[in-house]
Design an enzyme around this catalytic site. Structure first.
Site, PDB file in Angstrom:
ATOM      1  CB  THR A   9     -15.724   0.635  11.911  1.00  0.00           C
ATOM      2  OG1 THR A   9     -16.875   1.328  11.416  1.00  0.00           O
ATOM      3  CG2 THR A   9     -15.748  -0.772  11.365  1.00  0.00           C
ATOM      4  CB  ALA A  12     -22.860  -3.147   9.443  1.00  0.00           C
ATOM      5  N   GLY A  13     -21.696  -1.196   7.176  1.00  0.00           N
ATOM      6  CA  GLY A  13     -21.455  -0.956   5.752  1.00  0.00           C
ATOM      7  C   GLY A  13     -19.973  -0.760   5.475  1.00  0.00           C
ATOM      8  CE  LYS A  14     -16.872   4.695   8.350  1.00  0.00           C
ATOM      9  NZ  LYS A  14     -16.270   5.309   9.543  1.00  0.00           N
ATOM     10  CG  ASP A  73     -13.576  10.289  10.881  1.00  0.00           C
ATOM     11  OD1 ASP A  73     -14.546   9.771  11.467  1.00  0.00           O
ATOM     12  OD2 ASP A  73     -13.507  11.511  10.669  1.00  0.00           O
ATOM     13  N   GLY A 157     -25.364   4.804   3.940  1.00  0.00           N
ATOM     14  CA  GLY A 157     -25.139   6.237   4.123  1.00  0.00           C
ATOM     15  C   GLY A 157     -25.597   7.080   2.929  1.00  0.00           C
ATOM     16  CG  HIS A 184     -14.560   7.772   0.053  1.00  0.00           C
ATOM     17  ND1 HIS A 184     -15.576   7.190  -0.685  1.00  0.00           N
ATOM     18  CD2 HIS A 184     -14.971   7.740   1.345  1.00  0.00           C
ATOM     19  CE1 HIS A 184     -16.554   6.849   0.124  1.00  0.00           C
ATOM     20  NE2 HIS A 184     -16.221   7.163   1.364  1.00  0.00           N
ATOM     21  NE  ARG A 185     -14.833   3.023   4.075  1.00  0.00           N
ATOM     22  CZ  ARG A 185     -15.928   3.723   3.772  1.00  0.00           C
ATOM     23  NH1 ARG A 185     -16.684   3.366   2.737  1.00  0.00           N
ATOM     24  NH2 ARG A 185     -16.279   4.758   4.485  1.00  0.00           N
TER      25      ARG A 185
HETATM   26  P1  ITT Z   1     -17.474   4.445  12.849  1.00  0.00           P
HETATM   27  O1  ITT Z   1     -16.982   5.766  13.414  1.00  0.00           O
HETATM   28  O2  ITT Z   1     -17.899   3.480  13.902  1.00  0.00           O
HETATM   29  O3  ITT Z   1     -16.524   3.859  11.859  1.00  0.00           O
HETATM   30  P2  ITT Z   1     -19.507   6.108  11.621  1.00  0.00           P
HETATM   31  O4  ITT Z   1     -20.730   5.781  10.836  1.00  0.00           O
HETATM   32  O5  ITT Z   1     -19.687   6.973  12.854  1.00  0.00           O
HETATM   33  O6  ITT Z   1     -18.811   4.733  11.995  1.00  0.00           O
HETATM   34  P3  ITT Z   1     -17.862   8.210  10.509  1.00  0.00           P
HETATM   35  O7  ITT Z   1     -17.732   8.889  11.817  1.00  0.00           O
HETATM   36  O8  ITT Z   1     -16.624   8.063   9.673  1.00  0.00           O
HETATM   37  O9  ITT Z   1     -18.455   6.747  10.662  1.00  0.00           O
HETATM   38  O10 ITT Z   1     -18.989   8.959   9.717  1.00  0.00           O
HETATM   39  C1  ITT Z   1     -18.992   9.095   8.350  1.00  0.00           C
HETATM   40  C2  ITT Z   1     -20.393   9.034   7.817  1.00  0.00           C
HETATM   41  O11 ITT Z   1     -20.335   9.377   6.429  1.00  0.00           O
HETATM   42  C3  ITT Z   1     -20.894   7.613   7.936  1.00  0.00           C
HETATM   43  O12 ITT Z   1     -21.859   7.446   8.922  1.00  0.00           O
HETATM   44  C4  ITT Z   1     -21.382   7.262   6.566  1.00  0.00           C
HETATM   45  O13 ITT Z   1     -22.690   6.923   6.486  1.00  0.00           O
HETATM   46  C5  ITT Z   1     -20.960   8.418   5.669  1.00  0.00           C
HETATM   47  N1  ITT Z   1     -20.071   7.755   4.713  1.00  0.00           N
HETATM   48  C6  ITT Z   1     -18.746   7.499   4.841  1.00  0.00           C
HETATM   49  N2  ITT Z   1     -18.313   6.750   3.817  1.00  0.00           N
HETATM   50  C7  ITT Z   1     -19.400   6.513   3.047  1.00  0.00           C
HETATM   51  C8  ITT Z   1     -19.614   5.780   1.882  1.00  0.00           C
HETATM   52  O14 ITT Z   1     -18.654   5.077   1.304  1.00  0.00           O
HETATM   53  N3  ITT Z   1     -20.846   5.762   1.371  1.00  0.00           N
HETATM   54  C9  ITT Z   1     -21.852   6.421   1.952  1.00  0.00           C
HETATM   55  N4  ITT Z   1     -21.752   7.119   3.072  1.00  0.00           N
HETATM   56  C10 ITT Z   1     -20.526   7.165   3.623  1.00  0.00           C
END
Ligand code: ITT
Length: 200
Positions: A9, A12-14, A73, A157, A184-185
């Site tokens: 990933t 940073a939040g994830k 994802d 996000g 969800h995570r």
């Molecule tokens: P990586 O692929 O590098 O992990 P990304 O930001 O591109 O990062 P995703 O393709 O999975 O990640 O996109 C999902 C988006 O949905 C992400 O940019 C988040 O901001 C949003 N999202 C996912 N989980 C979230 C959460 O727990 N809280 C808020 N927004 C979330």
């Protein structure tokens, strides 16, 4: 036994949440500086998640690191928007849009949607690939609703505009400790640990 698992990933939040969620589990997360983001070209969370994990695995093997990898994802599926932004959550409003602009756009599109039709689901697909190629997938969902305005400053996000079912606070307002119990995570991580726990 503790398994060292590299996480695919750039978010940073994830990463912060994943570290908290897996703390105390048999999975110890590591990052790889050379991880080059992948074009998320698939049309499902499941396939995009696998794409990320396989990409990192390939990059590590090229660097002669034989290790397990994990990816995440995720995205927000809003019923009134036909399930959108869904797999396009990270690109909603354009790749260069700020997160504030994305949230504003979503709230704007939902302007005329009545309270009882503001349901949404956060989705997370989380694959784990061991060094020998064995693969598992954890899935997690959080049902809830979209607010009428941003609430709270925590998280990342779409956190300030999503209230999980049965709660009164947004993901942002409740803080990470609570979010990481019900999100969800967290659900995807629990599901993953349940199916692969024995071999770790
Ligand atoms: P990586 O692929 O590098 O992990 P990304 O930001 O591109 O990062 P995703 O393709 O999975 O990640 O996109 C999902 C988006 O949905 C992400 O940019 C988040 O901001 C949003 N999202 C996912 N989980 C979230 C959460 O727990 N809280 C808020 N927004 C979330």
């Amino acid at each position: 036994m503790i398994a060292r698992v590299y996480v695919a990933t750039k978010n940073a939040g994830k990463l912060r949440e994943l570290r908290a969620i897996f703390a105390g589990s048999p999975i110890e997360l590591a990052t790889y500086d050379g991880y080059a983001d992948v074009e998320e070209s698939a049309d499902s969370f499941h396939d995009n998640a696998l794409l990320k994990a396989r990409t990192l695995r390939k990059q590590l093997r090229t660097a002669r690191v034989e290790a397990a990898v994990i990816a995440d994802d995720s995205g927000l599926c809003v019923d009134a928007l036909g399930g959108g932004p869904g797999v396009l959550s990270a690109r909603y409003g354009g790749k260069e849009a700020t997160w504030e602009a994305r949230r504003r756009l979503l709230l704007g599109e939902m302007r005329n949607v009545p309270d009882e039709e503001r349901s949404a689901t956060f989705v997370c697909y989380m694959p784990l690939i061991l060094a020998d190629g064995q693969t598992w997938m954890g899935e997690g969902f959080a049902k809830g609703a979209i607010t009428r305005e941003e609430r709270g400053a925590g998280g990342f996000g779409y956190d300030p505009i999503f209230i999980p079912k049965g709660e009164t606070q947004t993901y942002s307002e409740m803080g990470e400790e609570k979010k990481n119990k019900i999100s969800h995570r967290a659900a995807a991580a629990r599901a993953l640990l349940e199916i692969c726990g024995e071999v770790l």
